[in-house]
Design a protein around this motif. Structure first.
Motif, PDB file in Angstrom:
ATOM      1  N   PRO A  20       0.800  -1.228   0.000  1.00 46.30           N
ATOM      2  CA  PRO A  20       0.000   0.000   0.000  1.00 46.30           C
ATOM      3  C   PRO A  20       0.832   1.277   0.000  1.00 46.30           C
ATOM      4  CG  PRO A  20      -0.871  -1.576   1.579  1.00 46.30           C
ATOM      5  CD  PRO A  20       0.429  -2.131   1.100  1.00 46.30           C
ATOM      6  N   THR A  21       1.949   1.267   0.708  1.00 45.29           N
ATOM      7  CA  THR A  21       2.783   2.461   0.809  1.00 45.29           C
ATOM      8  C   THR A  21       3.798   2.567  -0.319  1.00 45.29           C
ATOM      9  OG1 THR A  21       4.091   1.194   2.410  1.00 45.29           O
ATOM     10  CG2 THR A  21       2.522   2.800   3.287  1.00 45.29           C
ATOM     11  N   GLY A  22       3.760   1.646  -1.273  1.00 46.51           N
ATOM     12  CA  GLY A  22       4.589   1.752  -2.465  1.00 46.51           C
ATOM     13  C   GLY A  22       5.961   1.140  -2.328  1.00 46.51           C
ATOM     14  N   VAL A  23       6.592   0.924  -3.476  1.00 46.30           N
ATOM     15  CA  VAL A  23       7.925   0.318  -3.549  1.00 46.30           C
ATOM     16  C   VAL A  23       8.905   1.376  -4.053  1.00 46.30           C
ATOM     17  CG1 VAL A  23       9.336  -1.483  -4.607  1.00 46.30           C
ATOM     18  CG2 VAL A  23       6.937  -1.952  -4.020  1.00 46.30           C
ATOM     19  N   VAL A  24       9.954   1.615  -3.272  1.00 41.08           N
ATOM     20  CA  VAL A  24      10.979   2.583  -3.641  1.00 41.08           C
ATOM     21  C   VAL A  24      12.124   1.904  -4.383  1.00 41.08           C
ATOM     22  CG1 VAL A  24      12.673   4.233  -2.744  1.00 41.08           C
ATOM     23  CG2 VAL A  24      10.396   4.087  -1.708  1.00 41.08           C
ATOM     24  N   ALA A  25      12.563   0.748  -3.875  1.00 42.08           N
ATOM     25  CA  ALA A  25      13.676  -0.004  -4.464  1.00 42.08           C
ATOM     26  C   ALA A  25      13.544  -1.448  -4.013  1.00 42.08           C
ATOM     27  CB  ALA A  25      15.022   0.583  -4.024  1.00 42.08           C
ATOM     28  N   PHE A  26      14.215  -2.370  -4.732  1.00 40.44           N
ATOM     29  CA  PHE A  26      14.111  -3.777  -4.344  1.00 40.44           C
ATOM     30  C   PHE A  26      15.364  -4.542  -4.745  1.00 40.44           C
ATOM     31  CE2 PHE A  26      12.951  -3.983  -8.752  1.00 40.44           C
ATOM     32  CZ  PHE A  26      13.318  -5.251  -9.190  1.00 40.44           C
ATOM     33  N   ARG A  27      15.571  -5.670  -4.075  1.00 39.62           N
ATOM     34  CA  ARG A  27      16.618  -6.637  -4.424  1.00 39.62           C
ATOM     35  C   ARG A  27      16.035  -8.043  -4.346  1.00 39.62           C
ATOM     36  NH1 ARG A  27      21.756  -4.831  -4.820  1.00 39.62           N
ATOM     37  NH2 ARG A  27      22.351  -2.900  -3.739  1.00 39.62           N
ATOM     38  N   TRP A  28      16.470  -8.890  -5.283  1.00 40.30           N
ATOM     39  CA  TRP A  28      16.067 -10.292  -5.274  1.00 40.30           C
ATOM     40  C   TRP A  28      16.793 -11.055  -4.171  1.00 40.30           C
ATOM     41  CZ3 TRP A  28      12.273 -12.490  -8.133  1.00 40.30           C
ATOM     42  CH2 TRP A  28      11.839 -11.816  -9.283  1.00 40.30           C
ATOM     43  N   LEU A  29      16.102 -12.036  -3.595  1.00 37.53           N
ATOM     44  CA  LEU A  29      16.756 -13.037  -2.767  1.00 37.53           C
ATOM     45  C   LEU A  29      17.214 -14.184  -3.667  1.00 37.53           C
ATOM     46  CD1 LEU A  29      15.435 -11.357  -0.519  1.00 37.53           C
ATOM     47  CD2 LEU A  29      15.047 -13.494   0.726  1.00 37.53           C
ATOM     48  N   PRO A  30      18.185 -14.988  -3.222  1.00 41.57           N
ATOM     49  CA  PRO A  30      18.734 -16.036  -4.101  1.00 41.57           C
ATOM     50  C   PRO A  30      17.715 -17.062  -4.586  1.00 41.57           C
ATOM     51  CG  PRO A  30      20.188 -15.658  -2.230  1.00 41.57           C
ATOM     52  CD  PRO A  30      18.933 -14.884  -1.954  1.00 41.57           C
ATOM     53  N   ASP A  31      16.586 -17.233  -3.866  1.00 40.72           N
ATOM     54  CA  ASP A  31      15.609 -18.240  -4.291  1.00 40.72           C
ATOM     55  C   ASP A  31      14.784 -17.793  -5.498  1.00 40.72           C
ATOM     56  OD1 ASP A  31      13.837 -16.367  -3.265  1.00 40.72           O
ATOM     57  OD2 ASP A  31      13.283 -17.551  -1.506  1.00 40.72           O
ATOM     58  N   ALA A  32      15.005 -16.561  -5.968  1.00 45.84           N
ATOM     59  CA  ALA A  32      14.324 -16.017  -7.148  1.00 45.84           C
ATOM     60  C   ALA A  32      12.807 -15.971  -6.968  1.00 45.84           C
ATOM     61  CB  ALA A  32      14.669 -16.820  -8.409  1.00 45.84           C
ATOM     62  N   ARG A  33      12.372 -16.057  -5.743  1.00 44.21           N
ATOM     63  CA  ARG A  33      10.937 -15.978  -5.447  1.00 44.21           C
ATOM     64  C   ARG A  33      10.624 -14.772  -4.566  1.00 44.21           C
ATOM     65  NH1 ARG A  33       6.681 -20.552  -3.285  1.00 44.21           N
ATOM     66  NH2 ARG A  33       5.340 -19.140  -2.080  1.00 44.21           N
ATOM     67  N   ARG A  34      11.490 -14.501  -3.614  1.00 42.13           N
ATOM     68  CA  ARG A  34      11.255 -13.392  -2.691  1.00 42.13           C
ATOM     69  C   ARG A  34      12.155 -12.200  -3.030  1.00 42.13           C
ATOM     70  NH1 ARG A  34      12.838 -15.904   2.707  1.00 42.13           N
ATOM     71  NH2 ARG A  34      14.365 -16.847   1.282  1.00 42.13           N
ATOM     72  N   VAL A  35      11.696 -11.029  -2.653  1.00 39.85           N
ATOM     73  CA  VAL A  35      12.487  -9.811  -2.811  1.00 39.85           C
ATOM     74  C   VAL A  35      12.458  -9.027  -1.505  1.00 39.85           C
ATOM     75  CG1 VAL A  35      12.040  -9.610  -5.287  1.00 39.85           C
ATOM     76  CG2 VAL A  35      10.572  -8.401  -3.672  1.00 39.85           C
ATOM     77  N   LEU A  36      13.515  -8.273  -1.271  1.00 40.62           N
ATOM     78  CA  LEU A  36      13.515  -7.266  -0.217  1.00 40.62           C
ATOM     79  C   LEU A  36      13.240  -5.931  -0.882  1.00 40.62           C
ATOM     80  CD1 LEU A  36      16.492  -8.015   2.201  1.00 40.62           C
ATOM     81  CD2 LEU A  36      14.108  -8.754   2.343  1.00 40.62           C
ATOM     82  N   LEU A  37      12.386  -5.143  -0.266  1.00 45.94           N
ATOM     83  CA  LEU A  37      12.045  -3.863  -0.863  1.00 45.94           C
ATOM     84  C   LEU A  37      11.991  -2.773   0.200  1.00 45.94           C
ATOM     85  CD1 LEU A  37       8.763  -3.157  -0.247  1.00 45.94           C
ATOM     86  CD2 LEU A  37       8.523  -5.145  -1.751  1.00 45.94           C
ATOM     87  N   VAL A  38      12.098  -1.552  -0.256  1.00 43.05           N
ATOM     88  CA  VAL A  38      12.045  -0.382   0.612  1.00 43.05           C
ATOM     89  C   VAL A  38      10.690   0.275   0.453  1.00 43.05           C
ATOM     90  CG1 VAL A  38      13.098   1.845   1.177  1.00 43.05           C
ATOM     91  CG2 VAL A  38      14.522  -0.032   0.326  1.00 43.05           C
ATOM     92  N   SER A  39      10.063   0.614   1.585  1.00 45.40           N
ATOM     93  CA  SER A  39       8.791   1.312   1.550  1.00 45.40           C
ATOM     94  C   SER A  39       8.689   2.230   2.769  1.00 45.40           C
ATOM     95  CB  SER A  39       7.625   0.320   1.545  1.00 45.40           C
ATOM     96  OG  SER A  39       6.388   0.989   1.352  1.00 45.40           O
ATOM     97  N   TRP A  40       8.045   3.367   2.577  1.00 47.15           N
ATOM     98  CA  TRP A  40       7.820   4.321   3.672  1.00 47.15           C
ATOM     99  C   TRP A  40       6.540   3.928   4.407  1.00 47.15           C
ATOM    100  CZ3 TRP A  40      10.862   8.469   5.192  1.00 47.15           C
ATOM    101  CH2 TRP A  40      11.943   8.788   4.355  1.00 47.15           C
TER     102      TRP A  40
END
Length: 670
Positions: free
Chosen positions: A114-134
């Motif tokens: 809901p608060t949007g995605v600023v930036a992201f990185r993939w995790l090695p499993d190619a399924r999950r990502v880490l992302l930045v949100s306010w």
């Protein structure tokens, strides 16, 4: 074919290539390409696929207006990117993460943050990502975040209310009541987990992004940059911490009362963490240096003997024996390779201006530019750069180009000072030419062999000027002593350098001494305002001051208000005379040279009251002046039509004051 001049319309018609991401096997790169339309005053960005082996690029997306920040998944099956779209009858209120299958098919929204995605990185499993949100830090779950955002947007009051020291940055306010967190998104289920929920941890509040966090090779940990002080300030020192992605447990890896840490990057084996370290306790201008932390908590600065500042991002080579990064050296930006065993550094790609890169599977792709061409993509596979796109080549081939060169002269304190000269295509050394100083901002930056979309030196030179860009004392890329030399005495050495450059130019037979002007933005705008009060009228026929600093006491309205007392040597309430001695407004009684003042209302780095006060002072003193004020621009002019007007006003003002003067005899005859 008759070649055309490169003007503002041709400039905005060029494609603008974004940062590249390489596929896992290094055979392809993906990047966003932005094109502007002057008629509609809009921009559209789409993803393009480039083969590192050769061939025509392939456009991947059509549906979005602002598709950007692409990253290849670790298994090569998808390209993730950030966009605002309408899909499945739902229109994005905030930017979301989309996945595009590389085998073909439509991009799909992975879930809703809901608060949007600023930036992201993939995790090695190619399924999950880490992302930045306010997010609102005290709320748990995405439903609560969605309700809070809806209530915030539906409010009838408009005030921004805060007790924070850091509340706005560059051209935007920090989202009221929100902080940047790391979230983990499962792209298959759409489930989102706030890794910092219920903790005091957050990412940096000034443009948090990819360089603020890194994923460990095993995918169980992530390192991030954190300000552990209770009160967040722009000049606080940052620590490095690590979060366990399963338990959410956070531990501080590295904190030091003297050092500022940033840009973490895990080695492929996961045994070391590279990062940037700046000894701010020793000097607030201390450069970022390459450092490494091991699993025992021991860390060391590795590039201490190399007198250059290292820039993020950091990339380990495949064998973990070296680290790649970009860094400036004498007005150029190169891609470097730092050998960890010998602690030696060498060029891997020589700029020009290498601004971004990615490296995988033995391939390195570089985004680079020059005074002679806009950003382009090249790949290094055998050590020799090779172009992998030609998006702008056909358009560029229809225009005439002026050559550029580097010269050196003796400046302040007897030091060698660099100046770049860009000549008009019609340059003839047997004729007299007007000269335009373009003074860079910062002050701790540098002009180099680079392409500038907003102050384009080729466009300026093609108006008939020899464009002179001085890397005065205080500029980056010439060593820390040179950079730090102006501290606590702004304006002095810089002016000596610009004046020495003008003296050098006046010795050239092709310079028209009656047609020399000086222009600058930000700190460069400060410099031309400073010159107006310190240089004898008539030496320069006109000035242009864009977003220039004018009054250091009033500049406390800036978003970087805690930084300026360190540079000036005092806060205005402690030593007002010393601060005023470095301020252009203190010499207002000497202003006499015609000046064009340009400023944007959304500029929080140099608030527009600075430009308005300067313009009002010139008018009150009866000095010829003109104001161009943009209600919807920030420190730069970023909209096509506004840029068109900006260049038009810029050139018209200078032309009015540098028109060739006929001799008295010719005048009498006429």
């Amino acid at each position: 074919m008759r070649l055309k001049s490169l003007d503002v319309d041709a400039l905005w018609a060029l494609a603008r290539i974004g940062e590249p991401s390489l596929s896992p096997d290094g055979s392809e790169a993906v990047a966003a390409v932005t094109r502007h339309d002057m008629a509609s005053n809009t921009a559209r960005s789409a993803l393009y696929r480039f083969s590192t082996l050769g061939g025509e690029p392939q456009r991947l997306t059509e549906a979005g207006d602002k598709d950007g920040a692409p990253q290849w998944s670790p298994d090569g099956a998808h390209i993730g990117f950030i966009a605002k779209r309408e899909q499945g009858g739902v229109k994005d209120d905030e930017p979301q993460l989309y996945l595009l299958p590389t085998a073909g098919g439509e991009a799909r929204r992975t879930g809703v943050v809901p608060t949007g995605v600023v930036a992201f990185r993939w995790l090695p499993d190619a399924r999950r990502v880490l992302l930045v949100s306010w997010v609102w830090p005290d709320l748990r779950g995405m439903d609560a975040q969605a309700k809070a955002l809806a209530a915030h947007k539906a409010r009838k009051d408009t005030a921004y209310v805060t007790s924070e020291a850091l509340y706005r940055h560059w051209d935007h306010h920090v989202p009221q009541g929100r902080v940047p967190h790391l979230l983990m998104l499962d792209t298959a289920t759409g489930r989102v987990k706030d890794l910092f929920a219920g903790t005091r941890y957050e990412l940096t509040r000034t443009d948090p992004g990819l360089n603020d966090f890194a994923v460990a090779p095993g995918g169980r940990r992530a390192a991030f940059v954190v300000d552990l002080a209770d009160e967040k300030r722009v000049d606080n020192l940052h620590a490095l911490a690590e979060v366990d992605l399963r338990s959410g447990e956070v531990r501080v890896l590295l904190q030091d009362a003297e050092w500022d840490f940033s840009a973490p990057a895990y080695s492929h084996a996961g045994q070391h963490l590279a990062f940037l370290a700046a000894h701010r306790g020793q000097r607030h201008t201390a450069p970022e240096q390459l450092a490494v932390l091991d699993t025992h908590g021991q860390w060391a600065v590795l590039s201490a003997d190399w007198d250059r500042a290292v820039a993020a991002p950091l990339r380990w080579t495949d064998d973990d024996l070296a680290i790649r990064f970009t860094a400036e050296d004498r007005g150029r930006r190169h891609l470097w390779r730092f050998d960890l065993n010998s602690r030696s550094v060498q060029h891997e790609f020589e700029g020009g201006n290498a601004t971004a890169f990615d490296a995988r599977a033995g391939a390195v792709v570089v985004l680079h530019d020059s005074v002679q061409f806009p950003p382009r993509l090249s790949v290094l596979t055998t050590g020799t750069p090779r172009r992998i796109e030609a998006l702008n080549d056909a358009a560029l081939a229809t225009h005439a180009w002026g050559r550029h060169e580097e010269v050196v002269f003796t400046g302040a304190q007897g030091d060698e000072v660099q100046m770049w000269l860009v000549y008009p295509p019609s340059f003839n050394p047997r004729r007299k030419h007007a000269v335009m100083h373009v003074i860079h901002g910062g002050p701790h930056t540098a002009f180099g062999d680079s392409w500038h979309w907003r102050w384009n030196h080729q466009v300026m030179a093609q108006q008939g000027y020899v464009v002179a860009c001085v890397n005065y004392h205080g500029s980056s890329s010439f060593g820390h002593a040179f950079l730090d030399s102006i501290t606590h005495r702004w304006g002095q050495l810089e002016l000596q350098d610009v004046e020495a450059a003008t003296d050098w130019l006046l010795e050239q037979p092709w310079v028209d001494a009656k047609r020399i002007v000086a222009t600058g933005g930000s700190y460069g705008g400060y410099m031309v305002a400073w010159m107006n009060g310190h240089v004898k009228p008539g030496r320069y026929q006109a000035y242009v001051c864009h977003a220039g600093c004018y009054d250091w006491q009033a500049m406390f309205a800036t978003d970087g208000y805690t930084w300026f007392p360190k540079e000036l040597g005092a806060a205005y309430w402690d030593d007002p005379a010393h601060v005023a001695s470095q301020s252009p407004h203190a010499r207002a009684q000497h202003f006499a040279t015609p000046t064009l003042v340009m400023h944007g209302a959304m500029d929080y780095r140099v608030p527009d009251a600075q430009g308005l006060a300067y313009y009002n002072t010139l008018k009150a003193r009866g000095v010829a002046a003109r104001l161009v004020w943009f209600p919807d621009e920030n420190h730069w002019v970023l909209k096509p039509r506004n840029s068109q007007l900006w260049y038009g006003e810029f050139f018209a003002w200078l032309a009015a004051h540098t028109a060739p003067r006929a001799s008295a005899k010719k005048k009498a005859k006429r």
